[in-house]
Design a protein around this motif. Structure first.
Motif, PDB file in Angstrom:
ATOM      1  N   ASN A  77       0.812  -1.214   0.000  1.00 60.07           N
ATOM      2  CA  ASN A  77       0.000   0.000   0.000  1.00 60.07           C
ATOM      3  C   ASN A  77       0.846   1.265   0.000  1.00 60.07           C
ATOM      4  O   ASN A  77       0.435   2.286   0.506  1.00 60.07           O
ATOM      5  CB  ASN A  77      -0.965  -0.017   1.190  1.00 60.07           C
ATOM      6  N   ASP A  91      -1.067   3.982  -1.842  1.00 59.76           N
ATOM      7  CA  ASP A  91      -2.490   4.165  -1.570  1.00 59.76           C
ATOM      8  C   ASP A  91      -3.342   4.058  -2.825  1.00 59.76           C
ATOM      9  O   ASP A  91      -4.545   4.225  -2.773  1.00 59.76           O
ATOM     10  CB  ASP A  91      -2.791   5.518  -0.915  1.00 59.76           C
ATOM     11  N   PRO A 112      -6.678  -0.073   8.089  1.00 63.09           N
ATOM     12  CA  PRO A 112      -6.496   1.061   9.007  1.00 63.09           C
ATOM     13  C   PRO A 112      -7.793   1.248   9.801  1.00 63.09           C
ATOM     14  O   PRO A 112      -8.874   1.082   9.241  1.00 63.09           O
ATOM     15  CB  PRO A 112      -6.248   2.232   8.059  1.00 63.09           C
TER      16      PRO A 112
HETATM   17  C1  LIG Z   1      -0.157   0.477   4.884  1.00 66.15           C
HETATM   18  O1  LIG Z   1       0.415  -0.655   5.502  1.00 66.15           O
HETATM   19  C2  LIG Z   1       0.945  -0.425   6.791  1.00 66.15           C
HETATM   20  C3  LIG Z   1       1.580  -1.691   7.284  1.00 66.15           C
HETATM   21  O2  LIG Z   1       1.005  -2.812   6.719  1.00 66.15           O
HETATM   22  C4  LIG Z   1      -0.152   0.082   7.701  1.00 66.15           C
HETATM   23  O3  LIG Z   1       0.377   0.363   8.978  1.00 66.15           O
HETATM   24  C5  LIG Z   1      -0.786   1.316   7.122  1.00 66.15           C
HETATM   25  O4  LIG Z   1      -1.868   1.730   7.940  1.00 66.15           O
HETATM   26  C6  LIG Z   1      -1.285   1.037   5.725  1.00 66.15           C
HETATM   27  N1  LIG Z   1      -1.848   2.240   5.152  1.00 66.15           N
HETATM   28  C7  LIG Z   1      -2.959   2.234   4.413  1.00 66.15           C
HETATM   29  C8  LIG Z   1      -3.420   3.561   3.919  1.00 66.15           C
HETATM   30  O5  LIG Z   1      -3.552   1.224   4.145  1.00 66.15           O
END
Ligand SMILES: *[C@@H]1O[C@H](CO)[C@@H](O)[C@H](O)[C@H]1NC(C)=O
Ligand SMILES: *[C@@H]1O[C@H](CO)[C@@H](O)[C@H](O)[C@H]1NC(C)=O
Ligand SMILES: *[C@@H]1O[C@H](CO)[C@@H](O)[C@H](O)[C@H]1NC(C)=O
Ligand SMILES: *[C@@H]1O[C@H](CO)[C@@H](O)[C@H](O)[C@H]1NC(C)=O
Ligand SMILES: *[C@@H]1O[C@H](CO)[C@@H](O)[C@H](O)[C@H]1NC(C)=O
Ligand SMILES: *[C@@H]1O[C@H](CO)[C@@H](O)[C@H](O)[C@H]1NC(C)=O
Length: 435
Positions: free
Chosen positions: A199, A202, A259
């Motif tokens: 990600n 995004d 998240p």
């Molecule tokens: C992206 O991945 C990280 C770790 O897996 C996570 O902490 C973070 O919240 C994620 N961000 C989104 C926007 O999904």
């Protein structure tokens, strides 16, 4: 003179003046605009899974003053798809479904130049492979918990039984195509593959799914999916369910790696006594308090999750979590009822049993003539009796010796039955005393 000219004539005059001015503007150019030469050497190739790439060369014999652009569009089964695009590139790459005829066309245009006409279209088409009606249909993909993708489909109408469709997938960043290995055979065909996209940006790439068979007969079909539109979270897991006085506390776990602000939960409380159901939506938290629930009631609690529209544009609810029962049924009327009904039932059952036994006895031991009468008959009144009961054919017909024998047998049985009769008659009296 002006007022004399009718309105229609004035409009006509104005139009001709306009047209004359427009034609006069290109200084000394011949009437009618110059038509541009078309692009040359158009061809196509298959790019990554489900992608077609068309390439061409610049038109020959262009004058240098033109800001050249290529206008291109794709028609599916002859129908324009509102995908007309202008670009200076000498190629165009698009996702296609492969099971329909894709018709590509391109022409040259001079940007911000009204002195030249666009060129004629140059066209090329890619007919589908295989036989009509053999491609997989009803392709439905779900991205579970951002962890794995499950796609299901049905065989095409014209596909032979036992067609072994194979699924391939690819997305920008994966490198090579991958072949799905974990097939599902049920009402639908399906395949399950792990899909966790980094990600970092995004922005999730489009997932290309190709379903085909090794046989030339079977038409391949492509499905391109924006993964964020097909997200389905896994069921949450309830970790705490407690009741303090009349306040209930429920805590559960985020089903995946979403998240926290990206999930909406729904908590359902079902009152097991009345059957009434309450549903509460909880945003962003993984616990909730429910004040003023009914004490002395057992609630059945379950939770499910859905992604937020601000994060992913999918509205599929997860499956429900496992149910948890909470609360105590300390209803006193229930216990009082229990205390009263148990002995009552036992008493009623005993009475029924006694009555039944009594009846059974009557059946087993048929009514026996009163021994005193028989004795009376035997000694003394025997002759009188025979005469005074002329209707008693049974006794009249039989020999007196036989009669005596019968009476004798009866006499033997008699004491036992009379004593047990007496016992039965006495018992209820005893029970009444005991009560
Ligand atoms: C992206 O991945 C990280 C770790 O897996 C996570 O902490 C973070 O919240 C994620 N961000 C989104 C926007 O999904
Ligand atoms: C193109 O047409 C517009 C009016 O539509 C005009 O104003 C402009 O001068 C024309 N340009 C050329 C290069 O002829
Ligand atoms: C199946 O094949 C027949 C004959 O080739 C064709 O007419 C028909 O349209 C096909 N069915 C489908 C669903 O395409
Ligand atoms: C696809 O599958 C999901 C989950 O099984 C279901 O909820 C959804 O309705 C299906 N969509 C279509 C278009 O069949
Ligand atoms: C499909 O696969 C099965 C098992 O792998 C095989 O027995 C069957 O013959 C195959 N069907 C076709 C049409 O190739
Ligand atoms: C897909 O595969 C994953 C991992 O092996 C498994 O946990 C999941 O239950 C599978 N889903 C289906 C619908 O088979």
């Amino acid at each position: 003179m002006g007022p004399a000219v009718p309105a229609g004539a004035r409009l006509f005059l104005a139009l001709t003046l306009c047209l004359a001015a427009g034609a006069a503007e290109p200084e000394g150019r011949p009437a009618g605009r110059k038509v541009l030469p078309p692009p040359s050497n158009l061809h196509y190739s298959f790019g990554q899974l489900c992608k077609l790439k068309w390439t061409w060369n610049p038109p020959e014999g262009m004058n240098s003053g033109c800001d050249l652009e290529y206008c291109s569009e794709i028609l599916i089964n002859g129908i324009p798809q509102e995908n007309r695009e202008w670009s200076r590139n000498l190629f165009r790459e698009e996702d296609v479904s492969l099971n329909e005829e894709a018709h590509f066309r391109v022409r040259s245009e001079c940007k911000s130049d009204n002195t030249s006409e666009p060129s004629n279209w140059v066209e090329i088409s890619t007919p589908p492979k295989g036989a009509a009606g053999t491609a997989a249909v009803g392709i439905n993909c779900t991205w579970y918990n951002l962890e794995y993708m499950v796609c299901t489909w049905l065989p095409g109408q014209n596909a032979s039984a036992g067609t072994n469709y194979t699924l391939y997938y690819w997305y920008d960043g994966l490198g090579n195509n991958q072949q799905c290995q974990n097939y599902i055979y049920g009402d639908n065909f399906g395949c399950n593959f792990s899909l966790s996209i980094q990600n970092s940006t995004d922005v999730y790439p489009t997932i290309s799914i190709l379903i085909r068979d090794n046989s030339e007969e079977i038409r391949p079909v492509c499905a391109n999916r924006n993964p964020t539109t097909i997200v389905k979270p896994g069921p949450p897991r309830i970790v705490t369910a407690s009741m303090i006085k009349d306040e209930m506390h429920i805590e559960w776990q985020n089903p995946g790696t979403f998240p926290p602000h990206c999930l909406v939960y729904q908590v359902e409380l079902k009152d097991s006594k009345s059957g009434s159901v309450q549903q509460h939506d909880i945003k962003g938290y993984t616990e909730a308090w429910f004040p003023s629930v009914h004490p002395n009631t057992v609630y059945v609690v379950k939770v499910r999750a859905r992604v937020e529209g601000t994060c992913y544009s999918s509205n599929r609810w997860s499956d429900w979590s496992e149910e948890k029962s909470i609360g105590e049924n300390t209803d006193f009327t229930f216990y009082i009822g229990l205390i009263l009904t148990v002995p009552l039932t036992v008493a009623v059952a005993t009475i029924i049993l006694l009555v039944y036994l009594k009846r059974l006895k009557i059946l087993i031991y048929p009514q026996i003539p009163d021994p005193r009468k028989i004795i009376k008959r035997m000694f003394g009144e025997q002759i009188e009796d025979f005469q005074s009961y002329p209707g008693d054919d049974f006794l009249n017909v039989r020999k007196p010796a036989m009669e005596e024998e019968i009476h004798y047998l009866v006499w033997i049985e008699n004491p036992e039955s009379s004593t047990s009769d007496n016992e039965d008659r006495e018992r209820p009296a005893l029970q009444v005393k005991a009560l």
